[in-house]
Design a protein around this motif. Structure first.
Motif: not given
Length: 154
Positions: A50-53, A59-61, A63-68
């Motif tokens: 899941i891509e999120c900011t 400032k915005i970064d 981030s990628y979240l998942s067990p993978h």
């Protein structure tokens, strides 16, 4: 195949960089960190994310979240323990062409935290440049090698 090829190119180019070698060989660096040299590790795994900011108005970064993603990070960290530059999960291996799969070496079979299913870990033994005592010619321009001949020539 292209992702693995890209990581191999990065490793080779870093290892043959005269500028990075000069930096690593500086007396003050070698005094503080004897035997220091530039080394990168890569963990390759395949799966959803899941891509999120994250951030504020200034400032915005991304981030990628998942067990993978977490597993990729663990694989990268494990490159140090296994003394290799690239670790690939079994899931990633299955996405590669059979001819490239044949070039990989089985490193270990592990059960990662949070899982009950064992997973095999593989690596590609990246050749060391001749300038660092290895067998890879310093004349080869890995950036221009044709994709279909890349693995034959490195």
């Amino acid at each position: 195949d292209a992702a693995l090829r890209s990581y191999i190119r990065i490793i080779i180019e870093i290892s043959r960089s005269k500028e990075l070698a000069r930096f690593a060989d500086k007396t003050d660096i070698q005094k503080r960190l004897p035997g220091y040299y530039m080394r990168l590790g890569f963990g390759l795994h395949y799966g959803w994310a899941i891509e999120c900011t994250i951030g504020s108005e200034k400032k915005i970064d991304a981030s990628y979240l998942s067990p993978h993603v977490n597993l990729s990070s663990r694989l990268e960290a494990a490159t140090k323990q296994y003394g290799v530059e690239i670790l690939l999960s079994e899931d990633t291996l299955l996405l590669l062409s059979p001819s490239v799969q044949d070039l990989l070496r089985l490193v270990d079979r592990v059960t990662v935290k949070g899982s009950i299913k064992p997973m095999e870990l593989y690596t590609f033994d990246v050749p060391v440049c001749a300038s660092r005592g290895g067998s890879l010619s310093t004349d080869i321009d890995v950036a221009t090698l044709p994709a279909d001949k890349f693995f034959e020539l490195v």
